[in-house]
Design an enzyme around this catalytic site. Structure first.
Site, PDB file in Angstrom:
ATOM      1  N   ASP A  29      -1.540  -6.432   2.945  1.00 36.46           N
ATOM      2  CA  ASP A  29      -1.741  -5.936   4.434  1.00 36.46           C
ATOM      3  C   ASP A  29      -0.984  -6.634   5.436  1.00 36.46           C
ATOM      4  OD1 ASP A  29      -2.848  -5.019   6.669  1.00 36.46           O
ATOM      5  OD2 ASP A  29      -4.593  -4.461   5.940  1.00 36.46           O
ATOM      6  N   HIS A  30      -0.085  -5.988   5.966  1.00 38.89           N
ATOM      7  CA  HIS A  30       0.957  -6.544   6.991  1.00 38.89           C
ATOM      8  C   HIS A  30       0.396  -7.115   7.962  1.00 38.89           C
ATOM      9  CE1 HIS A  30       1.715  -2.538   8.673  1.00 38.89           C
ATOM     10  NE2 HIS A  30       1.931  -3.424   9.677  1.00 38.89           N
ATOM     11  N   LYS A  47       0.910  -1.065   0.037  1.00 39.90           N
ATOM     12  CA  LYS A  47      -0.016   0.028   0.181  1.00 39.90           C
ATOM     13  C   LYS A  47       0.885   1.194  -0.027  1.00 39.90           C
ATOM     14  CE  LYS A  47      -0.426   1.271   4.810  1.00 39.90           C
ATOM     15  NZ  LYS A  47      -1.483   1.813   5.657  1.00 39.90           N
ATOM     16  N   HIS A  59      -6.159  -2.009   7.497  1.00 44.80           N
ATOM     17  CA  HIS A  59      -5.890  -2.646   8.845  1.00 44.80           C
ATOM     18  C   HIS A  59      -6.978  -3.137   9.627  1.00 44.80           C
ATOM     19  CE1 HIS A  59      -1.848  -2.338   7.606  1.00 44.80           C
ATOM     20  NE2 HIS A  59      -1.387  -1.038   8.300  1.00 44.80           N
TER      21      HIS A  59
END
Length: 485
Positions: free
Chosen positions: A173-174, A144, A236
């Protein structure tokens, strides 16, 4: 069957993310023998460097960001031998042929990790196509930000889709790589006691908090354009909400899990413009003290006046049978008293207390899932205090603790990017975000931002080191709910 590639290409290889996360993660995978034998890693960025200079750069990053117990000279040497470097200005098509020549034969498969400014997506994809680096055996991982609203997100996704179909596109998306986030699935679908009450009949409300003690930390230009809603909630926090609220998938695979997540995201109740001021709170940090250190206000750090929000609290609803009437309270902010990411699920009280006449006070059960800095799952239950009870029954809330750090003390704790990079290399899409998820998230977020604009909402100031504007407390207390602090 997973299909591991033979080559990895890292865009932005000299950037902060690469130094702190990507290179240490790849080294960790190498040191544990998890990378495919013979996998080469090509780094690219604008700065000119030789292979040896990039290896020296990587060694310094590993020395700085690896914990001491992970440093092994033989393993480091072996990892550095996998590396090579090719300078590239991604804004122009020239240079991509040289990059392809440096990478060499990609018949064994290529994975690309693209961490770049959004405006470079178009030129980069075109360059990859022109150089033959976008074939059927090439997959791409996208870091992102992927747009700033639904329209720009669709534009970027269309650009990527022109070269990489959905099954070869891995949006990162970590947070989904965090061990405790994956434990949400194990907790919900691996234990029989939760599912019967994991719905509006059993749960009173859900809280999701992501708080940071830091301010801008060198991200001023990016952050002031984006703000807390788009930086944290859009990705997130909505992903965490989807994991908590999703229906049981038929199996543990990328299609089944993401199918259920997108149903939740599409079920988020739209917030009309006239309701936005009543169910959202925005704030911006003023000067104050965090962890005993005096810090400046956001505007002072930025060097100009700004209406960008550094804090958001909001109330969301998922309009389906399972969650009808259950509020989801989301809260995120910078310059908070502590760094914390957690999900708190408060269950409904027992329908009838047999202890009330004897002075026993009951509290509703609470399940707390802490993602960082500690990692634990804690269930608060009621227990009787020891004693003869001559003055009434004394009840107390006690925790049943599952500390992942303690229970799995002998197991190596992984950086989230280790799992995600390995899944990208091996082609497992389960923990990556599908396009329809991203667009459902943006659709909901855009409506909130339109409501802010229509009502000329200006962030309220809050003191650094506090939990945000006082109106965020009122947001929950109107419903008889208190933030978990």
């Amino acid at each position: 069957m997973r299909d591991a590639v033979g080559k990895l290409l890292l865009f932005g290889a000299t950037g902060d993310l690469s130094q702190r996360m990507l290179l240490p993660s790849l080294y960790g995978l190498h040191a544990d023998g998890l990378l495919p034998e013979g996998l080469t890693i090509t780094g690219t960025a604008r700065s000119p460097q030789s292979d040896d200079e990039f290896r020296a750069f990587t060694r310094k990053a590993l020395d700085t960001f690896l914990p001491d117990d992970r440093k092994d000279e033989a393993a480091i040497e072996g990892f550095l031998a996998r590396l090579q470097y090719q300078a590239l200005d991604a804004s122009t098509i020239e240079g991509f042929d040289d990059l392809a020549a440096k990478i060499g034969d990609v018949s064994g498969g290529l994975a690309i990790f693209l961490s770049t400014a959004p405006w470079l997506f178009g030129p980069t994809i075109k360059g990859l196509q022109s150089a033959g680096l976008a074939g059927d055996n090439v997959r791409i991982g996208l870091e992102k930000p992927l747009g700033k609203d639904l329209a720009s997100s669709r534009e970027i996704n269309d650009i990527v889709a022109a070269a990489f179909p959905e099954e070869r596109t891995f949006r990162i998306d970590h947070y989904l790589g965090k061990e405790t986030v994956q434990n949400i699935l194990a907790l919900r679908f691996g234990n029989s006691m939760f599912e019967p009450i994991w719905n509006a009949r059993g749960i009173d409300h859900v809280q999701i908090t992501i708080s940071e003690t830091v301010g801008l930390e060198g991200r001023a230009g990016y952050y002031d354009e984006v703000g807390a809603l788009r930086d944290m909630v859009q990705n997130h926090m909505l992903q965490l909400l989807a994991l908590i609220a999703m229906e049981p998938p038929a199996r543990f695979d990328g299609t089944a899990i993401r199918d259920e997540k997108v149903k939740v995201l599409r079920s988020l109740r739209p917030i009309p413009a006239d309701e936005v001021p009543h169910v959202t709170v925005t704030g911006q940090y003023d000067a104050g003290a965090v962890k005993g250190e005096i810090v400046k206000s956001y505007d002072e750090e930025l060097g100009k006046d700004s209406r960008t929000e550094t804090f958001v609290a909001l109330k969301a609803h998922v309009d389906n049978w399972r969650w009808q009437g259950v509020p989801f309270y989301l809260r995120t902010g910078k310059r908070m008293p502590e760094r914390r990411s957690e999900i708190v699920i408060q269950f409904k009280p027992v329908p009838h207390s047999i202890f009330a006449e004897r002075g026993g006070m009951l509290q509703p059960n609470v399940l707390a899932i802490r993602l960082q800095p500690e990692e634990y799952v804690r269930l608060l239950v009621m227990a009787k205090q020891p004693g003869l009870d001559r003055e009434g029954v004394r009840l107390r809330e006690v925790p049943l603790n599952l500390s992942l750090d303690t229970e799995f003390a002998g197991t190596r704790r992984r950086i989230a990017y280790e799992r995600l990079l390995l899944d990208l290399i091996e082609g497992d899409p389960t923990l990556f975000v599908r396009r329809d998820e991203v667009e459902a998230q943006w659709q909901w977020i855009d409506q909130i931002r339109a409501g802010w604009k229509a009502n000329d909402v200006k962030p309220k100031g809050y003191q650094s080191g506090s939990w945000g504007p006082s109106s965020s407390i009122a947001l929950t207390e109107r419903d008889g709910v208190t933030w978990n602090e």
